[in-house]
Each structure stands twice: as structure tokens, then as C-alpha cells.
Write an enzyme that holds these catalytic residues in place. Structure first.
Site, mmCIF file in Angstrom:
data_model
loop_
_atom_site.group_PDB
_atom_site.id
_atom_site.type_symbol
_atom_site.label_atom_id
_atom_site.label_comp_id
_atom_site.label_asym_id
_atom_site.label_seq_id
_atom_site.Cartn_x
_atom_site.Cartn_y
_atom_site.Cartn_z
ATOM 1 N N ASP A 1 0.870 -1.167 0.000
ATOM 2 C CA ASP A 1 0.000 0.000 0.000
ATOM 3 C C ASP A 1 0.907 1.217 0.000
ATOM 4 O O ASP A 1 1.813 1.321 0.829
ATOM 5 C CB ASP A 1 -0.966 0.007 1.185
ATOM 6 C CG ASP A 1 -2.194 0.846 0.859
ATOM 7 O OD1 ASP A 1 -2.918 0.482 -0.093
ATOM 8 O OD2 ASP A 1 -2.411 1.895 1.501
ATOM 9 N N HIS B 1 10.749 4.450 -2.428
ATOM 10 C CA HIS B 1 10.018 4.014 -1.233
ATOM 11 C C HIS B 1 9.822 2.494 -1.229
ATOM 12 O O HIS B 1 9.990 1.828 -0.230
ATOM 13 C CB HIS B 1 8.676 4.746 -1.180
ATOM 14 C CG HIS B 1 7.886 4.699 -2.468
ATOM 15 N ND1 HIS B 1 8.450 4.880 -3.704
ATOM 16 C CD2 HIS B 1 6.562 4.456 -2.716
ATOM 17 C CE1 HIS B 1 7.527 4.763 -4.652
ATOM 18 N NE2 HIS B 1 6.370 4.505 -4.071
HETATM 19 P P1 ITT Z 1 -3.351 -2.403 -5.499
HETATM 20 O O1 ITT Z 1 -4.212 -1.921 -4.354
HETATM 21 O O2 ITT Z 1 -4.019 -3.478 -6.316
HETATM 22 O O3 ITT Z 1 -1.971 -2.798 -5.054
HETATM 23 P P2 ITT Z 1 -3.324 0.373 -6.299
HETATM 24 O O4 ITT Z 1 -2.637 1.108 -7.414
HETATM 25 O O5 ITT Z 1 -4.794 0.695 -6.092
HETATM 26 O O6 ITT Z 1 -3.123 -1.195 -6.547
HETATM 27 P P3 ITT Z 1 -2.650 1.568 -3.750
HETATM 28 O O7 ITT Z 1 -4.012 1.547 -3.176
HETATM 29 O O8 ITT Z 1 -1.485 1.221 -2.875
HETATM 30 O O9 ITT Z 1 -2.513 0.573 -4.977
HETATM 31 O O10 ITT Z 1 -2.415 3.007 -4.383
HETATM 32 C C1 ITT Z 1 -1.150 3.376 -4.798
HETATM 33 C C2 ITT Z 1 -1.226 4.637 -5.639
HETATM 34 O O11 ITT Z 1 -0.220 5.558 -5.178
HETATM 35 C C3 ITT Z 1 -0.856 4.326 -7.082
HETATM 36 O O12 ITT Z 1 -2.008 4.000 -7.835
HETATM 37 C C4 ITT Z 1 -0.208 5.620 -7.522
HETATM 38 O O13 ITT Z 1 -1.181 6.568 -7.843
HETATM 39 C C5 ITT Z 1 0.510 6.072 -6.248
HETATM 40 N N1 ITT Z 1 1.874 5.494 -6.193
HETATM 41 C C6 ITT Z 1 2.332 4.544 -5.337
HETATM 42 N N2 ITT Z 1 3.604 4.218 -5.618
HETATM 43 C C7 ITT Z 1 3.958 4.970 -6.675
HETATM 44 C C8 ITT Z 1 5.124 5.071 -7.436
HETATM 45 O O14 ITT Z 1 6.175 4.304 -7.213
HETATM 46 N N3 ITT Z 1 5.133 5.948 -8.445
HETATM 47 C C9 ITT Z 1 4.060 6.706 -8.727
HETATM 48 N N4 ITT Z 1 2.914 6.669 -8.068
HETATM 49 C C10 ITT Z 1 2.847 5.792 -7.046
#
Ligand code: ITT
Length: 207
Positions: A75, A186
Site C-alpha cells: 500500500d 520508497h
Molecule cells: P493495489 O491496491 O491493487 O496494489 P493500487 O494502485 O490501487 O493497486 P494503492 O491503493 O497502494 O494501490 O495506491 C497506490 C497509488 O499511489 C498508485 O495508484 C499511484 O497513484 C501512487 N503510487 C504509489 N507508488 C507509486 C510510485 O512508485 N510511483 C508513482 N505513483 C505511485
């Protein structure tokens, strides 16, 4: 790398995340994600923190995949100082359902319009939860500090990468080579802690 290939299931539907885990883990790991397990339900991410959401995603997949499978959920999100930490845990859907990465980036850029460079500080945060069976065994976090641009730059990465300049660089994660991001992200920092812990716990699963 020598030794047997180890299997890990990343409890994500975000294939960009999976790609980064593959690159970070290297050839010694067989990496799957939930796009390869369509039978598993998608849990509602109703936690109040990255830790809670990572934990519930990991548990939901792990309890269905069984004791033999090592599951890791990610997350993550962007915390913007000027926005009191938003979008944070709401990063994936900040501009509403269906808005996508471009919509989310535009919303953040709009909210920062006119804000000077010195006040555009932000960080990516990632929490990884590792689970086996119905139990979350541990959580690890990592962050990378940086600042936001005034406009999108670069086409690499995903999410907010094209508007985020990591500390020590003058280009966005969208412009920098993937290897640079994977050297300081991160996700890389959290994974490094997780791998150290795994090595101590000897919890890897057979392929
Ligand atoms: P899952 O829950 O299926 O893992 P998700 O994309 O919905 O997929 P999250 O709820 O953890 O996952 O949301 C993470 C969001 O944060 C992601 O969609 C990006 O918008 C942002 N994010 C996280 N890590 C990132 C990265 O390395 N580079 C750019 N944006 C990132």
C-alpha cells in the site's frame, strides 16, 4: 544468483508495481500478482492507514492461497506537504473513480498552482505487509523525499512519477531511468527491510 528459485505472490492488481518488484527481486524469484489469480476477491481498502490497507490486502490473498505461499501486499501513495499529506492513502483514486493516473496528477498540480518551488515538498511512502495463511507476519515501510514539478515531465514509471523529482536529482521519476528509481524508491527501501527479515525468518516458499 545461486540457490533455488523462490516464489512470491504480490497481492496487487497494479502491474506497474509487479514490474518494479520483479526488477528489484531479480532472477532468484518467481513473482506472481493477482492478475494471475482472478479467482481471488478484491478486498475493500477501508483501512485508515497504509499499514491497515497493506495488512488487509495481504491477509485477504494469503488466507485463500494457503500456508505454502508467501504473500506480500503493497500500500503506497504520495504525501504532499502543502496539502497536509494528501492524497496519501487515497492516491490511487484521488480524482475519483475512473479518473486514472493522469486525472490524479492533474488534480494535484491544480491544487498546487501558484505554490513556489520551495513549498512543493512531497514524499512517496510504501508499506509492505507480508502474510502466510491467515496471518500478517510483519510490515515494513519506506519513503523517498522530493518535490513536485509544475507540469508533467517524462513517460516512464506510473502514477505520480512524472510530477515527482526525488531529492538529489533534477528530473522526475518519469524521466529518470527505471534503475535510478529502483535504487532509491520508497518501494525499494521497504522491500530491502522485508528481505532482510525474510532471510532471518527463513520463510521463503518453494516454487
Ligand atoms: P493495489 O491496491 O491493487 O496494489 P493500487 O494502485 O490501487 O493497486 P494503492 O491503493 O497502494 O494501490 O495506491 C497506490 C497509488 O499511489 C498508485 O495508484 C499511484 O497513484 C501512487 N503510487 C504509489 N507508488 C507509486 C510510485 O512508485 N510511483 C508513482 N505513483 C505511485
Amino acid at each position: 544468483m545461486n540457490g533455488p528459485v523462490r516464489r512470491i505472490v504480490i497481492a496487487t492488481h497494479n502491474t506497474h508495481k509487479t514490474g518494479e518488484f520483479r526488477a528489484l527481486l531479480g532472477a532468484g524469484w518467481e513473482v506472481e500478482d493477482l492478475t494471475m489469480h482472478p479467482e481471488l476477491p478484491v478486498p475493500v481498502e477501508d483501512g485508515a492507514t497504509f499499514e491497515e490497507n497493506a495488512g488487509l490486502k495481504a491477509r485477504s490473498a494469503a488466507e485463500r492461497l494457503g500456508e505454502a505461499v508467501l504473500v506480500v501486499a503493497d500500500d503506497s501513495g504520495l504525501e504532499v506537504d502543502h496539502l497536509a499529506g494528501r492524497p496519501g492513502i487515497f492516491s490511487a483514486r484521488y480524482a475519483g473513480p475512473g479518473a486514472g493516473d493522469a486525472g490524479n496528477r492533474d488534480k494535484v498540480l491544480q491544487e498546487l498552482e501558484g505554490v513556489p518551488a520551495a513549498e512543493r515538498g512531497a514524499r512517496f511512502r510504501c508499506v509492505l505487509a507480508v502474510a502466510r495463511g491467515a496471518e500478517v507476519l510483519a510490515c515494513f515501510s519506506g519513503a523517498v523525499e522530493g518535490r513536485l514539478t509544475g507540469a508533467v515531465a517524462g513517460e516512464g514509471g506510473f502514477g505520480y512519477d512524472p510530477i515527482f523529482i526525488p531529492e538529489g536529482h533534477e528530473a522526475t521519476f518519469g524521466e529518470l531511468p527505471a534503475a535510478v528509481k529502483n535504487g532509491l524508491s520508497h518501494r525499494a527501501k521497504a522491500l530491502e527491510k522485508l528481505l532482510e527479515w525474510l532471510e532471518d525468518a527463513e520463510l521463503t516458499s518453494p516454487p
